[in-house]
Write an enzyme that holds these catalytic residues in place. Sequence first.
Site, PDB file in Angstrom:
ATOM      1  N   LYS A   1      35.681  24.026  40.448  1.00 25.62           N
ATOM      2  CA  LYS A   1      37.196  23.616  40.151  1.00 25.62           C
ATOM      3  C   LYS A   1      37.752  22.503  41.224  1.00 25.62           C
ATOM      4  O   LYS A   1      38.023  21.487  40.986  1.00 25.62           O
ATOM      5  CB  LYS A   1      37.880  24.742  40.075  1.00 25.62           C
ATOM      6  CG  LYS A   1      37.541  25.736  39.196  1.00 25.62           C
ATOM      7  CD  LYS A   1      37.549  25.308  37.804  1.00 25.62           C
ATOM      8  CE  LYS A   1      37.254  26.359  36.620  1.00 25.62           C
ATOM      9  NZ  LYS A   1      36.138  27.232  37.081  1.00 25.62           N
TER      10      LYS A   1
ATOM     11  N   ASP B   1      36.387  36.868  44.776  1.00 27.08           N
ATOM     12  CA  ASP B   1      35.735  35.796  43.880  1.00 27.08           C
ATOM     13  C   ASP B   1      36.641  34.840  44.379  1.00 27.08           C
ATOM     14  O   ASP B   1      38.131  34.698  44.072  1.00 27.08           O
ATOM     15  CB  ASP B   1      35.873  36.341  42.328  1.00 27.08           C
ATOM     16  CG  ASP B   1      35.106  35.330  41.591  1.00 27.08           C
ATOM     17  OD1 ASP B   1      35.125  33.986  42.050  1.00 27.08           O
ATOM     18  OD2 ASP B   1      34.677  35.754  40.499  1.00 27.08           O
TER      19      ASP B   1
ATOM     20  N   TRP C   1      38.093  38.126  34.686  1.00 30.57           N
ATOM     21  CA  TRP C   1      37.129  37.026  33.976  1.00 30.57           C
ATOM     22  C   TRP C   1      36.338  37.816  33.113  1.00 30.57           C
ATOM     23  O   TRP C   1      35.654  38.957  33.772  1.00 30.57           O
ATOM     24  CB  TRP C   1      36.593  36.136  35.078  1.00 30.57           C
ATOM     25  CG  TRP C   1      35.544  35.172  34.643  1.00 30.57           C
ATOM     26  CD1 TRP C   1      35.588  34.364  33.580  1.00 30.57           C
ATOM     27  CD2 TRP C   1      34.377  34.945  35.180  1.00 30.57           C
ATOM     28  NE1 TRP C   1      34.544  33.455  33.379  1.00 30.57           N
ATOM     29  CE2 TRP C   1      33.871  33.925  34.448  1.00 30.57           C
ATOM     30  CE3 TRP C   1      33.671  35.230  36.320  1.00 30.57           C
ATOM     31  CZ2 TRP C   1      32.563  33.393  34.924  1.00 30.57           C
ATOM     32  CZ3 TRP C   1      32.419  34.687  36.718  1.00 30.57           C
ATOM     33  CH2 TRP C   1      31.915  33.730  36.161  1.00 30.57           C
TER      34      TRP C   1
END
Length: 426
Positions: A264, A227, A143
């Site tokens: 999410k 993460d 990312w």
Amino acid sequence: MAINNGIKQDRVSVFANLQHAPPGGPFALAAEYQHDENPNKVDLVIGAYRDDNGQPWQLPSVKEAKRRMNIESIDHEYLPLRGNTDFLDAARTLVFGPTISQNTVRSIASIQTVSGTGANSLIAAFLQRHAQPTNIWLPDPTWANHVDIWRENAPDVNVRWYPYYDGYNRRFNLDGTIKALRTEAQEHDAILLHACAHNPTGLDPNREGWREIAVLCEEKKLFIVFDLAYQGFASGDLDRDAWAIRHFATHPDVEMAVCQSFSKNLGLYGERTGALHVMALIESPSPSADSIENHLVDLQRALVSMAPRLGSQIATEVLTSSELHAMWRDDLLTMSGRIKAMRQALYDELVRLKTPGDWSHIVEQTGMFSYTGLGSDDVAMLKKKYHVYMLPSGRASICGLTTGNVRYTAQAIHEVVTRGRVENDR
């Protein structure tokens, strides 16, 4: 001397030499997409779930939680600096499972954060100040914000890369990862791992691969930063998506942090709901969880004071109610199932069209994103001629596909790839 409206001014702004900084990456593409008036345009950039009509989707479990909470009656008082205690207890159990959470609870420090980005930023600053690793090892690719987070919050820590993606075979590069870390990582370096649904490739180690990485990290005394942005959202199974973290936690000499986001999996994108959990060694003279939490609180207080309230209350309602938790698990199956169906539909259509190349990686990957294997020239042509938007790396958000646009998207990819193949053969 500057003159403004006839008035002499001796001062020049301290920002006079500041150059315009346009939005980059996905934000620039999103702006282009919004201004594109073509009725067939397709957005494969957005990193947020969309339903089959291409619209944001409020999870039924979240909607019911808000109804039960009677949000109009909720006050807006500050949270404690550490955050919402009930939320943190539930979030920690969700990550580690009840066994690890209960048996080693005092070795796990937890603090509520401004979603996953805040958790990543906080652990970077904390490690630079208190652990001083020489390097942070990031997967290549990762990312894009990971790089900026570490450079801004831990400028004294060198950003290094381990070869995560095998572009030739379109697979996770376990051998390259192990070799780079074994030969180049120094003791007490930090390493960032995506717990599931790797962004941007959609490729994760299998369990045997995770075991091998865990052993190496323990041997090298690396501090692991997980993460966790997609727990339950990737496979539809909360426990399966947390498996890697729980496995690492069984290694007695491993220290790690988990950056947890509910953007999410609960659809709480704008509420910025997250947590940071730090698991430290429990043998004396290791620090207590309380000590670690106090230092994390001090750091976060200087940055944002404390995390937002409403999102954590909604999450707590869902996480602690057996009825709502069951509804949430159904919601996760709905979201992950739609993404899997769109992967399959895109793959099937490319096969039907006899598009040059092997496209099996699309259905083998998992989570929101696919590393399609398309080159930057292909991506540019998709946008220019067909109004299909994705990142120059070929990363596509599968959430942007619907039953209404997947055939058009596949046809566009087919024509671009076929044209490129013909031109290369000339």
